[in-house]
Design an enzyme around this catalytic site. Structure first.
Site, PDB file in Angstrom:
ATOM      1  NE  ARG A  39      -3.678  -2.182   2.406  1.00 38.45           N
ATOM      2  CZ  ARG A  39      -4.349  -2.581   1.368  1.00 38.45           C
ATOM      3  NH1 ARG A  39      -5.113  -1.902   0.587  1.00 38.45           N
ATOM      4  NH2 ARG A  39      -5.255  -3.886   1.715  1.00 38.45           N
ATOM      5  CG  ASP A  40       1.469   5.582  -2.353  1.00 37.12           C
ATOM      6  OD1 ASP A  40       2.004   5.608  -3.617  1.00 37.12           O
ATOM      7  OD2 ASP A  40       1.618   6.481  -1.508  1.00 37.12           O
TER       8      ASP A  40
ATOM      9  CG  ASN B  22       3.640   8.872 -12.484  1.00 36.73           C
ATOM     10  OD1 ASN B  22       3.027   9.167 -13.349  1.00 36.73           O
ATOM     11  ND2 ASN B  22       3.273   8.822 -11.099  1.00 36.73           N
TER      12      ASN B  22
ATOM     13  CB  VAL C  53       9.904   6.109  -5.685  1.00 29.34           C
ATOM     14  CG1 VAL C  53      11.023   4.969  -5.433  1.00 29.34           C
ATOM     15  CG2 VAL C  53       9.605   6.905  -4.409  1.00 29.34           C
TER      16      VAL C  53
ATOM     17  CG  HIS D 291       6.509   3.107  -8.658  1.00 33.54           C
ATOM     18  ND1 HIS D 291       7.867   3.688  -8.815  1.00 33.54           N
ATOM     19  CD2 HIS D 291       5.614   4.092  -8.426  1.00 33.54           C
ATOM     20  CE1 HIS D 291       7.798   5.098  -8.748  1.00 33.54           C
ATOM     21  NE2 HIS D 291       6.501   5.290  -8.591  1.00 33.54           N
TER      22      HIS D 291
ATOM     23  CG  HIS E 121       0.929   4.873  -8.968  1.00 28.68           C
ATOM     24  ND1 HIS E 121       1.251   5.417  -7.639  1.00 28.68           N
ATOM     25  CD2 HIS E 121       2.184   5.243  -9.657  1.00 28.68           C
ATOM     26  CE1 HIS E 121       2.334   6.153  -7.591  1.00 28.68           C
ATOM     27  NE2 HIS E 121       3.033   5.919  -8.766  1.00 28.68           N
TER      28      HIS E 121
HETATM   29  P1  5GP Z   1       5.756   8.208  -8.031  1.00 28.38           P
HETATM   30  O1  5GP Z   1       5.769   9.696  -7.653  1.00 28.38           O
HETATM   31  O2  5GP Z   1       7.410   8.003  -8.187  1.00 28.38           O
HETATM   32  O3  5GP Z   1       5.108   7.585  -9.420  1.00 28.38           O
HETATM   33  O4  5GP Z   1       5.338   7.540  -6.790  1.00 28.38           O
HETATM   34  C1  5GP Z   1       5.941   7.092  -5.827  1.00 28.38           C
HETATM   35  C2  5GP Z   1       4.889   6.632  -4.720  1.00 28.38           C
HETATM   36  O5  5GP Z   1       5.492   6.060  -3.633  1.00 28.38           O
HETATM   37  C3  5GP Z   1       4.211   7.866  -4.141  1.00 28.38           C
HETATM   38  O6  5GP Z   1       2.922   7.652  -4.143  1.00 28.38           O
HETATM   39  C4  5GP Z   1       4.784   7.830  -2.572  1.00 28.38           C
HETATM   40  O7  5GP Z   1       3.729   7.973  -1.845  1.00 28.38           O
HETATM   41  C5  5GP Z   1       5.009   6.406  -2.536  1.00 28.38           C
HETATM   42  N1  5GP Z   1       6.123   6.245  -1.457  1.00 28.38           N
HETATM   43  C6  5GP Z   1       7.307   6.741  -1.319  1.00 28.38           C
HETATM   44  N2  5GP Z   1       8.108   6.347  -0.290  1.00 28.38           N
HETATM   45  C7  5GP Z   1       7.281   5.220   0.138  1.00 28.38           C
HETATM   46  C8  5GP Z   1       7.830   4.277   1.297  1.00 28.38           C
HETATM   47  O8  5GP Z   1       8.598   4.468   1.857  1.00 28.38           O
HETATM   48  N3  5GP Z   1       6.561   3.599   1.647  1.00 28.38           N
HETATM   49  C9  5GP Z   1       5.367   3.547   0.908  1.00 28.38           C
HETATM   50  N4  5GP Z   1       4.501   2.364   1.102  1.00 28.38           N
HETATM   51  N5  5GP Z   1       4.989   4.117  -0.291  1.00 28.38           N
HETATM   52  C10 5GP Z   1       6.303   5.049  -0.588  1.00 28.38           C
END
Ligand code: 5GP
Ligand code: ZN
Length: 113
Positions: A28-29, A86, A95, A99, A101
């Site tokens: 989970r995010d 993304n 990150v 990944h 979503h």
């Molecule tokens: P991005 O913006 O790279 O597409 O998505 C990265 C996602 O990773 C974000 O929605 C953020 O909330 C989530 N995220 C970042 N660090 C962590 C973490 O340490 N644990 C969890 N569960 N989610 C994370």
């Protein structure tokens, strides 16, 4: 190892892991944008969707297949869900371990912001 998501795979950083198999891990995010917001990642560190090529593209399919399993598990199969991946600054990537979503549990607007 400084990659947050590699550390989640290695259980060095806690996360609510809800699905895993030989190739992928789903959790989970930490900052959910929908009632269900799950991230699916490959166990192999791949920087982002731009790094998919003929050698590793099978993993992209495995992420989508795992998303379908998670969607069923989370009760999203009937009403549907959105998949987002993304890449880079304009894509909003924060990150740099690829990944997928999985967002569901509410109506998703189109076009996205
Ligand atoms: P991005 O913006 O790279 O597409 O998505 C990265 C996602 O990773 C974000 O929605 C953020 O909330 C989530 N995220 C970042 N660090 C962590 C973490 O340490 N644990 C969890 N569960 N989610 C994370
Ligand atoms: Zn990583």
């Amino acid at each position: 190892m400084t990659c947050t998501f590699c550390q989640i795979i290695e259980r060095k950083i806690p996360a609510d892991i809800i699905y895993e198999d030989e190739y992928v891990v789903a959790f989970r995010d930490k900052n959910p944008m929908a009632p269900v917001h799950v991230l699916i990642i490959p166990r192999e560190h791949i920087a982002g969707p731009l790094a998919f090529d003929g050698e590793n593209s099978e993993l992209a399919g495995r992420l989508i297949a795992a998303a379908a399993a998670v969607a069923r598990q989370e009760g999203l199969a009937d009403d549907g869900y959105r998949l987002v991946m993304n890449q880079g600054r304009h894509g909003g990537q924060s990150v740099f371990h690829v990944h997928l979503h999985v967002l569901g549990g509410r109506y998703m607007k189109w076009p996205p912001g």
